[in-house]
Motif scaffolding. Structure first.
Motif, PDB file in Angstrom:
ATOM      1  N   ALA A  37      66.649  63.932  76.602  1.00  0.00           N
ATOM      2  CA  ALA A  37      67.137  62.612  76.196  1.00  0.00           C
ATOM      3  C   ALA A  37      68.145  62.078  77.208  1.00  0.00           C
ATOM      4  N   ASP A  38      69.021  62.939  77.730  1.00  0.00           N
ATOM      5  CA  ASP A  38      70.013  62.495  78.707  1.00  0.00           C
ATOM      6  C   ASP A  38      69.384  62.113  80.043  1.00  0.00           C
ATOM      7  N   GLU A  39      68.365  62.873  80.483  1.00  0.00           N
ATOM      8  CA  GLU A  39      67.744  62.590  81.776  1.00  0.00           C
ATOM      9  C   GLU A  39      67.076  61.228  81.800  1.00  0.00           C
ATOM     10  N   PHE A  40      66.404  60.872  80.700  1.00  0.00           N
ATOM     11  CA  PHE A  40      65.649  59.620  80.679  1.00  0.00           C
ATOM     12  C   PHE A  40      66.352  58.503  79.906  1.00  0.00           C
ATOM     13  N   GLY A  41      67.510  58.800  79.314  1.00  0.00           N
ATOM     14  CA  GLY A  41      68.219  57.785  78.553  1.00  0.00           C
ATOM     15  C   GLY A  41      67.516  57.399  77.266  1.00  0.00           C
ATOM     16  N   ALA A  93      55.434  68.872  80.991  1.00  0.00           N
ATOM     17  CA  ALA A  93      56.388  69.059  82.093  1.00  0.00           C
ATOM     18  C   ALA A  93      56.368  67.896  83.077  1.00  0.00           C
ATOM     19  N   TRP A  94      55.255  67.195  83.153  1.00  0.00           N
ATOM     20  CA  TRP A  94      55.128  66.074  84.088  1.00  0.00           C
ATOM     21  C   TRP A  94      55.261  64.728  83.393  1.00  0.00           C
ATOM     22  N   SER A  95      55.663  64.735  82.142  1.00  0.00           N
ATOM     23  CA  SER A  95      55.766  63.489  81.377  1.00  0.00           C
ATOM     24  C   SER A  95      57.138  62.853  81.565  1.00  0.00           C
ATOM     25  N   VAL A  96      57.163  61.535  81.649  1.00  0.00           N
ATOM     26  CA  VAL A  96      58.414  60.813  81.895  1.00  0.00           C
ATOM     27  C   VAL A  96      58.666  59.718  80.852  1.00  0.00           C
ATOM     28  N   THR A  97      57.780  59.568  79.885  1.00  0.00           N
ATOM     29  CA  THR A  97      57.967  58.571  78.836  1.00  0.00           C
ATOM     30  C   THR A  97      57.868  59.235  77.466  1.00  0.00           C
ATOM     31  N   PHE A  99      56.138  58.254  74.992  1.00  0.00           N
ATOM     32  CA  PHE A  99      54.736  58.224  74.561  1.00  0.00           C
ATOM     33  C   PHE A  99      53.970  59.418  75.121  1.00  0.00           C
ATOM     34  N   GLU A 100      54.207  59.754  76.394  1.00  0.00           N
ATOM     35  CA  GLU A 100      53.504  60.897  76.990  1.00  0.00           C
ATOM     36  C   GLU A 100      53.886  62.198  76.288  1.00  0.00           C
ATOM     37  N   HIS A 101      55.170  62.399  76.061  1.00  0.00           N
ATOM     38  CA  HIS A 101      55.603  63.612  75.365  1.00  0.00           C
ATOM     39  C   HIS A 101      54.985  63.689  73.970  1.00  0.00           C
ATOM     40  N   GLN A 102      54.932  62.555  73.303  1.00  0.00           N
ATOM     41  CA  GLN A 102      54.392  62.535  71.950  1.00  0.00           C
ATOM     42  C   GLN A 102      52.886  62.781  71.936  1.00  0.00           C
ATOM     43  N   MET A 103      52.171  62.297  72.950  1.00  0.00           N
ATOM     44  CA  MET A 103      50.733  62.537  73.023  1.00  0.00           C
ATOM     45  C   MET A 103      50.431  64.006  73.313  1.00  0.00           C
ATOM     46  N   TYR A 104      51.126  64.581  74.274  1.00  0.00           N
ATOM     47  CA  TYR A 104      50.856  65.973  74.643  1.00  0.00           C
ATOM     48  C   TYR A 104      51.387  66.943  73.588  1.00  0.00           C
ATOM     49  N   LEU A 159      67.634  77.032  81.790  1.00  0.00           N
ATOM     50  CA  LEU A 159      68.100  75.678  82.111  1.00  0.00           C
ATOM     51  C   LEU A 159      69.361  75.696  82.967  1.00  0.00           C
ATOM     52  N   SER A 160      70.044  76.831  83.015  1.00  0.00           N
ATOM     53  CA  SER A 160      71.263  76.916  83.829  1.00  0.00           C
ATOM     54  C   SER A 160      70.959  76.996  85.318  1.00  0.00           C
ATOM     55  N   PHE A 161      69.708  77.307  85.696  1.00  0.00           N
ATOM     56  CA  PHE A 161      69.394  77.394  87.124  1.00  0.00           C
ATOM     57  C   PHE A 161      68.056  76.748  87.508  1.00  0.00           C
ATOM     58  N   MET A 162      67.378  76.115  86.563  1.00  0.00           N
ATOM     59  CA  MET A 162      66.167  75.384  86.907  1.00  0.00           C
ATOM     60  C   MET A 162      66.008  74.192  85.966  1.00  0.00           C
ATOM     61  N   PRO A 163      65.328  73.143  86.407  1.00  0.00           N
ATOM     62  CA  PRO A 163      65.123  71.978  85.537  1.00  0.00           C
ATOM     63  C   PRO A 163      64.204  72.319  84.369  1.00  0.00           C
ATOM     64  N   TRP A 164      64.274  71.497  83.312  1.00  0.00           N
ATOM     65  CA  TRP A 164      63.494  71.777  82.109  1.00  0.00           C
ATOM     66  C   TRP A 164      61.996  71.771  82.398  1.00  0.00           C
ATOM     67  N   GLN A 165      61.563  70.985  83.412  1.00  0.00           N
ATOM     68  CA  GLN A 165      60.131  70.941  83.741  1.00  0.00           C
ATOM     69  C   GLN A 165      59.621  72.320  84.171  1.00  0.00           C
ATOM     70  N   GLN A 166      60.407  73.021  84.989  1.00  0.00           N
ATOM     71  CA  GLN A 166      59.993  74.347  85.448  1.00  0.00           C
ATOM     72  C   GLN A 166      60.010  75.355  84.306  1.00  0.00           C
ATOM     73  N   VAL A 167      60.941  75.188  83.369  1.00  0.00           N
ATOM     74  CA  VAL A 167      60.967  76.079  82.202  1.00  0.00           C
ATOM     75  C   VAL A 167      59.672  75.929  81.412  1.00  0.00           C
ATOM     76  N   PHE A 168      59.195  74.699  81.254  1.00  0.00           N
ATOM     77  CA  PHE A 168      57.935  74.467  80.553  1.00  0.00           C
ATOM     78  C   PHE A 168      56.774  75.175  81.256  1.00  0.00           C
ATOM     79  N   ILE A 169      56.759  75.143  82.589  1.00  0.00           N
ATOM     80  CA  ILE A 169      55.683  75.791  83.348  1.00  0.00           C
ATOM     81  C   ILE A 169      55.723  77.313  83.150  1.00  0.00           C
ATOM     82  N   VAL A 170      56.912  77.880  83.197  1.00  0.00           N
ATOM     83  CA  VAL A 170      57.059  79.325  82.982  1.00  0.00           C
ATOM     84  C   VAL A 170      56.574  79.707  81.590  1.00  0.00           C
TER      85      VAL A 170
END
Length: 412
Positions: A37-41, A93-97, A99-104, A159-170
């Motif tokens: 929420a903070d990253e995308f406002g 992990a590649w979603s930026v809106t 709507f995308e998060h909600q669809m996936y 999350l302390s050493f990688m972005p949330w997107q990479q955590v999703f991939i792991v």
């Protein structure tokens, strides 16, 4: 193939591994609430809706995957679930809106259904002897709690050493690795002659005509509401509402220096306490009527929630509430699934439990969604807590009229 007379067997062990990983990932989503929420406002309700949809998809997918497992095989259903789960995580992990998060989130939810309780509980129930079944179901449920112990703190640490997107991939890679365990999961089709002769439609007709099945369905709603709300919003709630952690105190000395860290740890404590609580529920389910045990669990949850919200929120009250709620967290699952197996047999347990679990996930959807919506509207979660109290009391009441004797089979 005979049922296993030993409590611990390869099917139970593999089932525990699958449930642990699946639930570790699922239980971590509340930790991502604030970072995303903070990253995308976004508003709090935007990501909450994605988690809510995920829970609803899980509920819709549970009877579907139960039927798939009963038609084409348990392992194929789990493979399909793992692939769907991982695909949802990668795409998210590649979603930026919003709507995308909600669809996936639909993919993630269906993936949880394919690797979650509905399929795995049915496999383990068929592979267990009558005297071990209640405890086997409790052990599998406790494995879900162990996943919860691992999931939120692991996500917070990563999350302390990688972005949330990479955590999703792991996490997606960990889910895919579950497929490697499936060669060891071979369960018998354990069913008595009368169950084999009954078709799925006859079993469903018998269940839908039985008022007890309806009461179980209605009662499981509040379990989903409470678990969904707490899993998705409790870390953020603790972060923002809990009193400060005092320097020099016990929590500070063991490295829990912020309320954000305490929020993640609280989810872990709930899971840790529930390991013991679920195993105790499994033992009790073999010795006492399950309907009274379920009514007791819901009553205790309701009282715990009231006590928590009427007193000031402090680090100590967060820890005490987490441990108390944790001891009751998934205690309903072995009791509810065991009640379904007792009333309607094992042949179509996955489908029948999946339908009841849909009620659980509708409640979970509302708990997660209302949490975000009411936070955005009122700036706090107070109203959501009180709604949970009301429906918890409702569930305690509706379990009391359930009749635990098996209804008469429908004539062919």
């Amino acid at each position: 193939m005979p049922q296993h007379t030993r409590l611990l067997n390869p099917i139970l062990i593999v089932g525990c591994i699958i449930i642990t990983v699946s639930f570790a990932v699922r239980a971590s989503f509340g930790v991502f609430q604030i970072p995303i929420a903070d990253e995308f406002g976004w508003l709090r309700s935007d990501f909450s809706m994605a988690i809510a949809i995920q829970n609803l998809a899980w509920g819709i997918g549970q009877p579907i995957f139960g039927a798939i497992a009963e038609k084409v095989g348990d392992r194929r259903a789990i493979i399909l679930g793992a692939l769907t789960y991982a695909a949802g995580m990668v795409l998210s992990a590649w979603s930026v809106t919003p709507f995308e998060h909600q669809m996936y989130a639909w993919l993630v939810g269906f993936g949880i259904a394919g690797t979650g309780f509905g399929v795995v509980l049915a496999v383990v129930a068929r592979a267990s002897s009558d005297e071990n079944r209640s405890m086997s179901l409790a052990i599998i449920t406790a494995a879900g709690s162990f996943g919860q112990v691992l999931g939120a703190p692991t996500a917070e640490w990563m999350l302390s050493f990688m972005p949330w997107q990479q955590v999703f991939i792991v996490f997606a890679a960990a889910i895919l690795a579950l497929v490697l365990t499936l060669p060891f999961m071979r369960a018998p089709q354990a069913a008595i002659k009368a169950e084999i002769e009954e078709s799925m439609s006859q079993i469903l007709t018998r269940a839908f005509r039985d008022p007890s099945y309806t009461l179980i369905f209605l009662g499981f709603f509040s379990c989903g509401y409470q678990l969904g709300f707490i899993t998705a919003h409790f870390p953020a709630f603790v972060t923002e509402m809990c009193g400060p952690i005092q320097p020099g105190g016990v929590l500070h000395s063991i490295g829990i220096t912020t309320t954000s860290a305490l929020g993640a740890v609280s989810i872990s404590l709930i899971g840790l306490a529930n390991i013991a609580g679920t195993l105790m529920a499994g033992w009790a389910g073999n010795h006492f009527p399950k309907k009274y045990l379920l009514a007791g669990v819901y009553t205790a949850r309701t009282l715990a929630a009231v006590a928590f919200i009427v007193f000031p929120i402090t680090p100590l009250s967060v820890i005490v509430f987490s441990l108390v709620m944790g001891s009751l967290w998934l205690a309903t699952v072995p009791l509810t699934s065991g009640l379904v197996a007792h009333l309607y047999g094992l042949r179509y347990m996955g489908t029948l439990y999946g339908i009841i679990f849909f009620s659980h996930q509708v409640g979970s959807f509302l708990g997660v969604w209302l949490g975000g919506r009411m936070y955005d509207q009122y700036g706090d979660y107070t109203m959501v807590w009180w709604i949970g109290v009301a429906i918890g009391a409702f569930s305690a009441i509706v379990h009391l009229p359930i009749r635990e004797n098996r209804p008469t089979p429908v004539a062919a």
